[in-house]
Scaffold this motif. Sequence first.
Motif, PDB file in Angstrom:
ATOM      1  N   ASP A  41     -18.627  42.660  -0.406  1.00 16.91           N
ATOM      2  CA  ASP A  41     -18.048  41.451   0.180  1.00 16.91           C
ATOM      3  C   ASP A  41     -18.583  41.200   1.581  1.00 16.91           C
ATOM      4  O   ASP A  41     -18.840  40.056   1.970  1.00 16.91           O
ATOM      5  CB  ASP A  41     -16.518  41.562   0.223  1.00 16.91           C
ATOM      6  N   LEU A  42     -18.758  42.265   2.340  1.00 15.11           N
ATOM      7  CA  LEU A  42     -19.302  42.120   3.684  1.00 15.11           C
ATOM      8  C   LEU A  42     -20.763  41.687   3.617  1.00 15.11           C
ATOM      9  O   LEU A  42     -21.215  40.840   4.389  1.00 15.11           O
ATOM     10  CB  LEU A  42     -19.175  43.441   4.438  1.00 15.11           C
ATOM     11  N   ASP A  43     -21.486  42.252   2.676  1.00 17.45           N
ATOM     12  CA  ASP A  43     -22.889  41.913   2.495  1.00 17.45           C
ATOM     13  C   ASP A  43     -23.060  40.444   2.107  1.00 17.45           C
ATOM     14  O   ASP A  43     -24.070  39.823   2.427  1.00 17.45           O
ATOM     15  CB  ASP A  43     -23.492  42.816   1.416  1.00 17.45           C
ATOM     16  N   GLY A  44     -22.061  39.878   1.429  1.00 15.53           N
ATOM     17  CA  GLY A  44     -22.123  38.467   1.047  1.00 15.53           C
ATOM     18  C   GLY A  44     -22.117  37.512   2.227  1.00 15.53           C
ATOM     19  O   GLY A  44     -22.439  36.334   2.089  1.00 15.53           O
ATOM     20  N   GLY A  45     -21.773  38.021   3.404  1.00 12.79           N
ATOM     21  CA  GLY A  45     -21.807  37.189   4.600  1.00 12.79           C
ATOM     22  C   GLY A  45     -23.086  37.323   5.393  1.00 12.79           C
ATOM     23  O   GLY A  45     -23.210  36.738   6.474  1.00 12.79           O
ATOM     24  N   PHE A  46     -24.040  38.071   4.860  1.00 12.30           N
ATOM     25  CA  PHE A  46     -25.302  38.306   5.562  1.00 12.30           C
ATOM     26  C   PHE A  46     -26.397  37.512   4.864  1.00 12.30           C
ATOM     27  O   PHE A  46     -27.295  38.076   4.242  1.00 12.30           O
ATOM     28  CB  PHE A  46     -25.606  39.806   5.553  1.00 12.30           C
ATOM     29  N   THR A  47     -26.329  36.194   4.966  1.00 12.22           N
ATOM     30  CA  THR A  47     -27.254  35.302   4.274  1.00 12.22           C
ATOM     31  C   THR A  47     -27.759  34.229   5.229  1.00 12.22           C
ATOM     32  O   THR A  47     -27.158  33.995   6.286  1.00 12.22           O
ATOM     33  CB  THR A  47     -26.567  34.616   3.078  1.00 12.22           C
ATOM     34  N   PRO A  48     -28.842  33.525   4.872  1.00  7.86           N
ATOM     35  CA  PRO A  48     -29.317  32.433   5.716  1.00  7.86           C
ATOM     36  C   PRO A  48     -28.281  31.337   5.913  1.00  7.86           C
ATOM     37  O   PRO A  48     -28.241  30.694   6.969  1.00  7.86           O
ATOM     38  CB  PRO A  48     -30.544  31.915   4.932  1.00  7.86           C
ATOM     39  N   VAL A  49     -27.425  31.101   4.901  1.00  7.41           N
ATOM     40  CA  VAL A  49     -26.381  30.081   5.043  1.00  7.41           C
ATOM     41  C   VAL A  49     -25.427  30.452   6.171  1.00  7.41           C
ATOM     42  O   VAL A  49     -25.029  29.614   6.981  1.00  7.41           O
ATOM     43  CB  VAL A  49     -25.612  29.899   3.714  1.00  7.41           C
ATOM     44  N   ASN A  50     -25.049  31.745   6.234  1.00  8.55           N
ATOM     45  CA  ASN A  50     -24.159  32.191   7.305  1.00  8.55           C
ATOM     46  C   ASN A  50     -24.821  32.059   8.670  1.00  8.55           C
ATOM     47  O   ASN A  50     -24.148  31.783   9.671  1.00  8.55           O
ATOM     48  CB  ASN A  50     -23.753  33.650   7.076  1.00  8.55           C
ATOM     49  N   PHE A  51     -26.131  32.248   8.725  1.00  7.25           N
ATOM     50  CA  PHE A  51     -26.839  32.116   9.990  1.00  7.25           C
ATOM     51  C   PHE A  51     -26.880  30.661  10.444  1.00  7.25           C
ATOM     52  O   PHE A  51     -26.634  30.348  11.610  1.00  7.25           O
ATOM     53  CB  PHE A  51     -28.258  32.656   9.859  1.00  7.25           C
ATOM     54  N   LEU A  52     -27.166  29.753   9.520  1.00  8.87           N
ATOM     55  CA  LEU A  52     -27.326  28.346   9.872  1.00  8.87           C
ATOM     56  C   LEU A  52     -25.997  27.632  10.042  1.00  8.87           C
ATOM     57  O   LEU A  52     -25.856  26.761  10.895  1.00  8.87           O
ATOM     58  CB  LEU A  52     -28.172  27.647   8.806  1.00  8.87           C
ATOM     59  N   VAL A  73     -32.506  17.834   9.028  1.00 11.08           N
ATOM     60  CA  VAL A  73     -33.044  18.873   8.143  1.00 11.08           C
ATOM     61  C   VAL A  73     -34.405  19.321   8.636  1.00 11.08           C
ATOM     62  O   VAL A  73     -34.723  20.513   8.659  1.00 11.08           O
ATOM     63  CB  VAL A  73     -33.132  18.369   6.690  1.00 11.08           C
ATOM     64  N   GLY A  74     -35.238  18.370   9.032  1.00 11.65           N
ATOM     65  CA  GLY A  74     -36.546  18.686   9.585  1.00 11.65           C
ATOM     66  C   GLY A  74     -37.446  19.406   8.599  1.00 11.65           C
ATOM     67  O   GLY A  74     -37.609  18.974   7.449  1.00 11.65           O
ATOM     68  N   SER A  75     -37.999  20.532   9.009  1.00 12.06           N
ATOM     69  CA  SER A  75     -38.933  21.305   8.181  1.00 12.06           C
ATOM     70  C   SER A  75     -38.241  22.484   7.499  1.00 12.06           C
ATOM     71  O   SER A  75     -38.907  23.438   7.076  1.00 12.06           O
ATOM     72  CB  SER A  75     -40.094  21.824   9.042  1.00 12.06           C
ATOM     73  N   ALA A  76     -36.924  22.412   7.384  1.00 10.43           N
ATOM     74  CA  ALA A  76     -36.166  23.555   6.874  1.00 10.43           C
ATOM     75  C   ALA A  76     -36.593  23.954   5.467  1.00 10.43           C
ATOM     76  O   ALA A  76     -36.638  25.148   5.142  1.00 10.43           O
ATOM     77  CB  ALA A  76     -34.668  23.239   6.900  1.00 10.43           C
ATOM     78  N   VAL A  77     -36.898  22.986   4.608  1.00 10.50           N
ATOM     79  CA  VAL A  77     -37.250  23.304   3.227  1.00 10.50           C
ATOM     80  C   VAL A  77     -38.592  24.033   3.161  1.00 10.50           C
ATOM     81  O   VAL A  77     -38.717  25.086   2.515  1.00 10.50           O
ATOM     82  CB  VAL A  77     -37.288  22.029   2.368  1.00 10.50           C
ATOM     83  N   SER A  78     -39.602  23.500   3.851  1.00  9.34           N
ATOM     84  CA  SER A  78     -40.923  24.145   3.850  1.00  9.34           C
ATOM     85  C   SER A  78     -40.856  25.529   4.472  1.00  9.34           C
ATOM     86  O   SER A  78     -41.426  26.488   3.945  1.00  9.34           O
ATOM     87  CB  SER A  78     -41.930  23.283   4.614  1.00  9.34           C
ATOM     88  N   TYR A  79     -40.155  25.634   5.585  1.00 10.13           N
ATOM     89  CA  TYR A  79     -40.021  26.929   6.246  1.00 10.13           C
ATOM     90  C   TYR A  79     -39.235  27.902   5.380  1.00 10.13           C
ATOM     91  O   TYR A  79     -39.625  29.062   5.211  1.00 10.13           O
ATOM     92  CB  TYR A  79     -39.332  26.751   7.593  1.00 10.13           C
ATOM     93  N   GLY A  80     -38.143  27.462   4.800  1.00  9.61           N
ATOM     94  CA  GLY A  80     -37.289  28.349   4.022  1.00  9.61           C
ATOM     95  C   GLY A  80     -37.923  28.837   2.743  1.00  9.61           C
ATOM     96  O   GLY A  80     -37.687  29.971   2.314  1.00  9.61           O
ATOM     97  N   ASN A  81     -38.746  28.007   2.114  1.00 13.24           N
ATOM     98  CA  ASN A  81     -39.374  28.407   0.847  1.00 13.24           C
ATOM     99  C   ASN A  81     -40.517  29.392   1.041  1.00 13.24           C
ATOM    100  O   ASN A  81     -40.699  30.313   0.229  1.00 13.24           O
ATOM    101  CB  ASN A  81     -39.879  27.173   0.097  1.00 13.24           C
ATOM    102  N   ASP A  82     -41.302  29.204   2.084  1.00 11.43           N
ATOM    103  CA  ASP A  82     -42.446  30.086   2.322  1.00 11.43           C
ATOM    104  C   ASP A  82     -42.818  30.032   3.799  1.00 11.43           C
ATOM    105  O   ASP A  82     -43.718  29.289   4.196  1.00 11.43           O
ATOM    106  CB  ASP A  82     -43.636  29.672   1.453  1.00 11.43           C
TER     107      ASP A  82
END
Length: 553
Positions: free
Chosen positions: A242-253, A73-82
């Motif tokens: 529906d297509l826009d629902g795939g454009f999220t940070p979860v889809n990237f990671l 996980v590393g620094s994902a939470v700190s980076y993702g929040n701000d």
Amino acid sequence: MSFTTLNGSIPTLDAWAGYVSHAQAHLPHSSRLLLLALLNTPLIVIILNVLRQLIIPRNPSEPPVVFHWLPFVGSAVSYGNDPLNFFFSCREKYGDVFTFILFGRRVTVALGAKGNNFILGGKSTVLNAEDAYTHLTTPIFGKDVVYDVPNDVFMEQKKFVKFGLSTENFRAYVGMIEEEVEDFMTHDPTFKAFQSNDVTEWGTFDVSNALAEITILTASRTLQGKEVRSNLDKSFSGLYNDLDGGFTPVNFLFPNLPLESYRRRDRAHKKMSAFFVDIIKKRRAGNDEAEHDIIASLLQQRYRSGNALKDHEIAHIMIALLMAGQHTSSSSGSWSLLHLAANPDVAEALYQEQVKYFGTPDGKLRSMTYEELRSLPLMDSVIRETLRLHPPIHSIMRHVRADVPIPATLSAPSKDQIYVIPKGHYVMASPAVSQVDPRIWKEAREWDPYRWNDPEGVAAQAFKTYVDEGGEKIDYGFGAVSKGTESPYQPFGAGKHRCIGEQFAYLQLGTILSTIIRRVELRIDRVPEHNYHTMITMPKTPRSIHYRRRNFD
């Protein structure tokens, strides 16, 4: 002793001891040992990860690694929040160059104008965008376009789109956009108070929702063509969502999760691609009723090989334009209106600018032309300042294809040693950091469009470097442009991946804002904070703006 929590889910050592004691008292011996091992495994893993960072010497040829409690996980939470506060905090501890762990990826950040220049101005054969983004964009945009093709092909495709973004088309677009905004305000329930005859009545609207609709309406009317615009109130809108629902940070990671949203994304892409291909086939057959859209331009283009674009390539380029442009423009428009609502004196000055340039003897305001819109000084400053504080994308990544040294002027820990980023790692630039860096900008976090008025000030010089960079122009394959990589102000990216829709974005934003400001007054108590949990940086809720109709009598 206790360990830092991740949303309260990492308990203290005392809590762990309580769990273990309870388990030992109620289970057989063998089961107690197994449960004991399971309960202590997370704690042991965290301790080993901490000890590894504290005891094992790091490789001195690589940048320092940001301390983190959780492996993988590393620094994902700190980076993702701000991300911006994360970057500034890391800069205080490690300098302008450091590496952090992002769900197993080793990401080296290079901050400041020199860092942006190193990453965004780097060779694509070494610092590669396709490797970094194709797993996110290809399922949405489609095969054989953007990051699903070699870089030289992508540059040709950008050139093809740029041909459609002509001054002639822009002149036609201003009236189209103004008409769409007026129609939306006159008929959509969002602006119910505007539709009332009572000019004292105040209403509210969610700015992001309203701008999302307005942006897609105006983009489809201009860039996409009449066929897309006429279907926005039908099945096309559902496909877009529906297509826009795939454009999220979860889809990237995590691009391959077995989730229903992923399956909806894939079904939507298939149907939307077929929708565009059907339009293209009809146009090739001679049913071309459009005059100024991008499809008409793409149908005329050919690669250097002499081959014309295939139907599915044109369709996928159109999907890419729709998805990428809609998010960035609606975000920028939302932030602009929020700041104008929070600064009514600036909003009033913007309205008076409209009166000055477009007022008629009967007290009304006439329509704008493209050339007139480009000459509005305060409107230009409002857009620039909003993009400075709220660039749609805060981080830009590249995948490292070969070991790459970081320039000594950027990172040298000593005169005789420089950092080297190993092959397989990632690098990240953040122009958003440079744009609010207090070492560069006075009152860096304050929204002040008037800072752009001083021709010798930091803002004007940064903009000059961005658009001109000493007169140096480079043709990456889509026409000569300024690199812009040395500027602390890079709202549309820089280098060969600089956004080709920059001029259209100014046109679209300027026309939308002008049309809204002409018709309503805006108020809000304060501008919301950033929501960094989306791919494009949006304002957090609540983000409702109070408005009332202007009295033209």
